[in-house]
Every structure is written in C-alpha cells, then in structure tokens.
Scaffold this motif. Structure first.
Motif, PDB file in Angstrom:
ATOM      1  N   ALA A 194     -11.268 -29.003  20.445  1.00  0.00           N
ATOM      2  CA  ALA A 194      -9.888 -28.511  20.472  1.00  0.00           C
ATOM      3  C   ALA A 194      -9.145 -28.896  19.199  1.00  0.00           C
ATOM      4  N   VAL A 195      -9.292 -30.147  18.783  1.00  0.00           N
ATOM      5  CA  VAL A 195      -8.610 -30.606  17.568  1.00  0.00           C
ATOM      6  C   VAL A 195      -9.126 -29.850  16.344  1.00  0.00           C
ATOM      7  N   PHE A 196     -10.447 -29.688  16.259  1.00  0.00           N
ATOM      8  CA  PHE A 196     -11.014 -29.036  15.077  1.00  0.00           C
ATOM      9  C   PHE A 196     -10.640 -27.558  15.016  1.00  0.00           C
ATOM     10  N   GLU A 197     -10.591 -26.885  16.177  1.00  0.00           N
ATOM     11  CA  GLU A 197     -10.172 -25.483  16.190  1.00  0.00           C
ATOM     12  C   GLU A 197      -8.682 -25.368  15.865  1.00  0.00           C
ATOM     13  N   ALA A 198      -7.863 -26.294  16.357  1.00  0.00           N
ATOM     14  CA  ALA A 198      -6.444 -26.287  16.015  1.00  0.00           C
ATOM     15  C   ALA A 198      -6.257 -26.506  14.512  1.00  0.00           C
ATOM     16  N   TYR A 199      -7.043 -27.414  13.959  1.00  0.00           N
ATOM     17  CA  TYR A 199      -7.034 -27.673  12.505  1.00  0.00           C
ATOM     18  C   TYR A 199      -7.351 -26.385  11.748  1.00  0.00           C
ATOM     19  N   HIS A 200      -8.412 -25.684  12.159  1.00  0.00           N
ATOM     20  CA  HIS A 200      -8.796 -24.452  11.479  1.00  0.00           C
ATOM     21  C   HIS A 200      -7.758 -23.353  11.661  1.00  0.00           C
ATOM     22  N   THR A 201      -7.076 -23.343  12.801  1.00  0.00           N
ATOM     23  CA  THR A 201      -6.024 -22.348  13.020  1.00  0.00           C
ATOM     24  C   THR A 201      -4.925 -22.492  11.979  1.00  0.00           C
ATOM     25  N   ILE A 202      -4.591 -23.735  11.649  1.00  0.00           N
ATOM     26  CA  ILE A 202      -3.589 -23.996  10.615  1.00  0.00           C
ATOM     27  C   ILE A 202      -4.146 -23.697   9.233  1.00  0.00           C
ATOM     28  N   VAL A 203      -5.378 -24.123   8.963  1.00  0.00           N
ATOM     29  CA  VAL A 203      -5.992 -23.870   7.653  1.00  0.00           C
ATOM     30  C   VAL A 203      -6.083 -22.375   7.375  1.00  0.00           C
ATOM     31  N   ARG A 204      -6.396 -21.589   8.420  1.00  0.00           N
ATOM     32  CA  ARG A 204      -6.500 -20.128   8.265  1.00  0.00           C
ATOM     33  C   ARG A 204      -5.146 -19.464   8.041  1.00  0.00           C
ATOM     34  N   GLY A 205      -4.068 -20.205   8.282  1.00  0.00           N
ATOM     35  CA  GLY A 205      -2.738 -19.647   8.111  1.00  0.00           C
ATOM     36  C   GLY A 205      -2.205 -18.944   9.326  1.00  0.00           C
ATOM     37  N   HIS A 206      -2.875 -19.080  10.472  1.00  0.00           N
ATOM     38  CA  HIS A 206      -2.419 -18.415  11.690  1.00  0.00           C
ATOM     39  C   HIS A 206      -1.297 -19.181  12.393  1.00  0.00           C
ATOM     40  N   ALA A 207      -1.063 -20.422  11.984  1.00  0.00           N
ATOM     41  CA  ALA A 207       0.021 -21.234  12.536  1.00  0.00           C
ATOM     42  C   ALA A 207       0.369 -22.303  11.521  1.00  0.00           C
ATOM     43  N   ASP A 208       1.565 -22.857  11.645  1.00  0.00           N
ATOM     44  CA  ASP A 208       1.971 -23.988  10.807  1.00  0.00           C
ATOM     45  C   ASP A 208       1.870 -25.302  11.565  1.00  0.00           C
ATOM     46  N   ARG A 209       1.923 -25.193  12.885  1.00  0.00           N
ATOM     47  CA  ARG A 209       1.855 -26.379  13.736  1.00  0.00           C
ATOM     48  C   ARG A 209       1.045 -26.035  14.990  1.00  0.00           C
ATOM     49  N   MET A 210       0.302 -27.024  15.486  1.00  0.00           N
ATOM     50  CA  MET A 210      -0.467 -26.845  16.716  1.00  0.00           C
ATOM     51  C   MET A 210      -0.386 -28.116  17.557  1.00  0.00           C
ATOM     52  N   LEU A 211      -0.124 -27.947  18.837  1.00  0.00           N
ATOM     53  CA  LEU A 211      -0.277 -29.043  19.786  1.00  0.00           C
ATOM     54  C   LEU A 211      -1.732 -29.020  20.257  1.00  0.00           C
ATOM     55  N   ALA A 212      -2.485 -30.030  19.876  1.00  0.00           N
ATOM     56  CA  ALA A 212      -3.899 -30.118  20.256  1.00  0.00           C
ATOM     57  C   ALA A 212      -4.037 -31.199  21.312  1.00  0.00           C
ATOM     58  N   GLY A 213      -4.462 -30.807  22.501  1.00  0.00           N
ATOM     59  CA  GLY A 213      -4.512 -31.765  23.603  1.00  0.00           C
ATOM     60  C   GLY A 213      -5.796 -31.689  24.394  1.00  0.00           C
ATOM     61  N   ALA A 214      -5.920 -32.606  25.345  1.00  0.00           N
ATOM     62  CA  ALA A 214      -7.071 -32.618  26.255  1.00  0.00           C
ATOM     63  C   ALA A 214      -6.704 -33.413  27.492  1.00  0.00           C
ATOM     64  N   THR A 215      -7.262 -33.013  28.612  1.00  0.00           N
ATOM     65  CA  THR A 215      -7.023 -33.726  29.859  1.00  0.00           C
ATOM     66  C   THR A 215      -8.303 -33.719  30.684  1.00  0.00           C
ATOM     67  N   GLY A 216      -8.570 -34.830  31.367  1.00  0.00           N
ATOM     68  CA  GLY A 216      -9.806 -34.895  32.135  1.00  0.00           C
ATOM     69  C   GLY A 216      -9.837 -36.049  33.105  1.00  0.00           C
ATOM     70  N   THR A 217     -10.788 -35.989  34.011  1.00  0.00           N
ATOM     71  CA  THR A 217     -10.939 -37.081  34.977  1.00  0.00           C
ATOM     72  C   THR A 217     -12.368 -37.124  35.492  1.00  0.00           C
ATOM     73  N   ARG A 218     -12.768 -38.309  35.845  1.00  0.00           N
ATOM     74  CA  ARG A 218     -13.996 -38.522  36.608  1.00  0.00           C
ATOM     75  C   ARG A 218     -13.648 -39.211  37.928  1.00  0.00           C
TER      76      ARG A 218
END
Length: 434
Positions: A194-218
C-alpha cells in the motif's frame, strides 16, 4: 525530474499505544504489548496470550480532534464498521491531525487514500438470531428454514461491516477526498504494498498527497482458530518472552491487532505548507515465489524484494542503516527469511543490524508492516535502534546480525514483510535531514 515523496503525519492504534510517542517510548524501554487475551475466548487456543490494542474501544473520542459534522458522521456509521474498519478510519483521522493538514486549504482532488487489509471475517454473533430461528424441537439446525426464517433475522447491513475496501472508502467519503482510491488485500504483505503504490501514485503525478494505511487482526473468535489450525502459535507461560524472532528456542507467532496510517506528500507540496517532515520513501519492492504445486519459496521472495529495494533506492548493501525483518518467530519462516536477507546483502550480512518489532507485539496481520515501518522511521529520527526482544541465543541457521541494545539506526532502513503464500514486500525509508 523525479518527484520526492516524504512522510508528514502518523496515526496508529497498536498494542503499544495509540500514538507515535507511545510506540517509541515502549520500544525504547523494551516493554512488551503481549498479555492475557480479554476480548475472545481462549479455551480452544494453544495459548491464552496475545497483543490487543487495549486502548482502542471504538469510542469517537479516540479518533482525535474532529470538527462537529465530521464527528457526527463517523459516529453514526460506527455501527456498520467491524473493529478492523473502525481502527482503520481512526488512524486516518489521527494521521490528518498529526500532520496538521487543513483539508479546506488544499485541492481534495489531489489527495487520495490507499489501504492494505486482510480478508475480514464476520463475527459469529451476526448470525445468532437467524440460526436460532432455524432450530427444530431437538435443537438441530434445519437448513430448509434458513431462506424464509433465518436470513430475514440477520441485520440487513451486516456485510458492510466486513468489506476490506471500506476503510479507504470511509476515509475518503468522510473527508471528501477525491484523489486516487484503492485497497489491497495481501495479508501481511499489504502494508508495504500500500505504501509503495501510494508512493508511485505521487511519483506518477496522479496525486500530490496520499493517505497510506493498513488495518488487520489475528484476534477474532474465528480468525484466531484459523491461525491456530494453519500456522504455529507460540506456547509458554511468560507473555514477555513468547515472541522471540530468530532465537534458537522460538516456538511460533503471537496473535495481535492494530492499524496505522501515514501521510505521504510530494516534497514541494509539503514544504509549501510548512509541514514537519518525518522521513522520506525512496524505494521498495515486491515478489511472490512459489512452485507449480503452490509451495512458497519465502527465501527467494525476500531476497528478490531486498535486491529490488536496493536498486530502486540506488543503495549499496553497505549503505543500509538497518533492516526491519518480518520476524514472525516461526521456526521455518525465520530461517528462510534470514537466509534471504543474507543472500541479498552478501558480504555485508554481518554488518547490517536486523530488528523485529513483532518481538514486542506479535503478528498484527496486514497492519504489522506499517506499524513496523513507523517504528523504524522513529528509530531513524531518534538515532538509536531497538533490539529484538527475548533473543538470547541466535539460531545458527539464521545468518543475520541481530540488532542489539545501543545499535545505531543509521540513515536508511528497509522494511520487510512476507506471507505464508510466499508474497514478500518491502519499502525503503530515509531519515530526513533538515
């Protein structure tokens, strides 16, 4: 010119507290987040211990300072959110607040949301009333009654509580964020992906800011049983020493839960609003390796990710400050992961320290990777590196240099995650030098 992507905000819910300062203080003082489980029955599990996010109850007050209308909207929708989704929404709001981001002053078309998560399991209680309506006089379930009598008794919106794309959807809707929106469900690999895709979204110029998150449980009445049946849980009477990655006496993983979110910004945009910069994403990688019989090859996947991460970040192995391993405390996986790390680092394997925050809070599912990345970012910022807890004797089959108390964190780190299916992911974080 390549756009640079920096971290300017952190929100988290974890077994070690619900803020970056709480997380860092616990790690620096080598406190464990593992204790006796209180939220699920443990009689059918091989252990009564786990790492619950005990300070998060789902109360609206735990979502940080909220404008009145936003607070009312989130509170009204909490009933259609399972705990994982509640945690995912909460960390986004905490992150926005931590970043000092004033949404009314930015272009919301240029701010997106990208979340990683596990598959989300329904709580058995959702079907309790419907099942009771289908019992015959002897207490046996009559399947022929389900369509007409059982299903109508199930809450009509129950499915909305468990859709893994809803953390990102809720965050975008509540905050009117119209930028790119996506959800990834790759188990423990989800955070880094998620973080790496959000990073690339900004690098590609498709956004200036991204909230990159994750949630989980065991930690879940059904999920915990699934893990116990399919994987190996640590056994023992001392919760503080249950999770011991790469230790010769390790016995298995510890159940945990949590969520995290970081705000990624294009550097010029962050500087224009005077944001405090916490770190910089400079690379990453992803690899899945398995045989034709679907047997995972985690060693090769980890080695691939490390090599990709080094290449994308333009780093040599000697320039890596530390590696944050997946470090599950599983006998087989730790051995393969450490061998993959050694294969990628080559001659530098005995120089680069390797840490593992799961020794403090176990396996948080899809959220593990991001909380671990935050822990490493804080280590880079503070200069010191937290050691692997309860590692008393390194397994001779784990050819790594484990982090020790007093080690320096360096200026860069590579954060690693891997799933039992052989999906590995990684991100490279650089300390911000203002």
């Amino acid at each position: 010119m390549t756009r640079r992507v920096v971290i300017t905000g952190i929100g988290l819910v974890s077994p070690l507290g619900n803020s970056a300062s709480q997380l860092w203080d616990a790690l620096a003082q080598e406190k464990t987040g593992i204790a006796e489980l209180t939220s699920i029955p443990t009689a059918s599990l091989p252990t009564p211990f786990g790492a619950e996010a005990r300070e998060f109850t789902g109360s609206i007050e735990e979502f940080g300072p909220l404008e009145k209308t936003l607070s009312r909207n989130i509170k009204k929708n909490l009933r259609v959110m399972c705990r994982e989704i509640q945690m995912g929404v909460a960390v986004a709001q905490l992150c926005i607040n931590d970043a000092g981001l004033k949404l009314d002053s930015i272009d919301r078309d240029r701010l997106g949301v990208l979340y990683g998560s596990d598959y989300m399991l329904t709580l058995p209680g959702e079907f309790a009333l419907g099942v009771r309506k289908c019992l015959d006089a002897q207490g046996h379930f009559d399947f022929t009654k389900w369509a007409d009598e059982g299903l109508p008794a199930v809450e009509p919106l129950w499915l909305l509580k468990y859709l893994p794309n809803l953390p990102a959807a809720h965050v975008a809707i509540f905050n009117e964020l119209r930028g790119p929106n996506n959800s990834l469900t790759s188990r423990e690999a989800s955070s880094n992906l998620a973080v790496f895709e959000a990073y690339h979204t900004i690098v590609r110029g498709h956004a200036d800011r991204m909230l990159a998150g994750a949630t989980g449980t065991r930690i879940h009445p059904a999920r915990s049983v699934h893990v116990a049946m399919q994987e190996t849980l640590a056994e023992g009477s001392d919760p503080a020493t249950l999770s011991r990655p790469f230790d010769r006496a390790r016995t298995g993983q510890v159940l945990g839960e949590g969520a995290a979110c970081i705000l990624l910004e294009e550097l010029a945009s962050a500087e224009a609003r005077g944001a405090k910069i916490i770190g910089e994403i400079i690379g990453g990688g992803s690899s899945i390796v398995a045989s034709r019989q679907s047997e995972p090859d985690e060693k090769t996947a980890i080695a691939n990710v490390l090599k990709q991460s080094l290449q994308s970040a333009k780093l040599k192995p000697a320039e890596v400050g530390h590696i944050h391993a997946h470090g599950l405390s599983d006998v087989r996986l730790d051995r393969l992961e450490s061998q993959g790390i050694a294969a990628a680092l080559g001659a530098d394997k005995d120089r680069v320290p390797v840490t593992a925050a799961k020794s403090y809070f176990g396996n948080l599912g899809a959220a593990s990777g991001l909380i671990e990345a935050i822990a490493s970012t804080l280590a880079l910022e503070n200069g010191s590196l937290f050691p692997i807890q309860s590692l008393t004797e390194l397994d001779p089959e784990c050819p790594i240099r484990p982090a020790k108390k007093g080690d320096r964190a360096g200026s860069t780190c590579i954060n690693l995650s891997v799933t039992p299916q052989g999906q590995a992911s990684g991100i490279v974080i650089r300390r911000w030098a203002s």
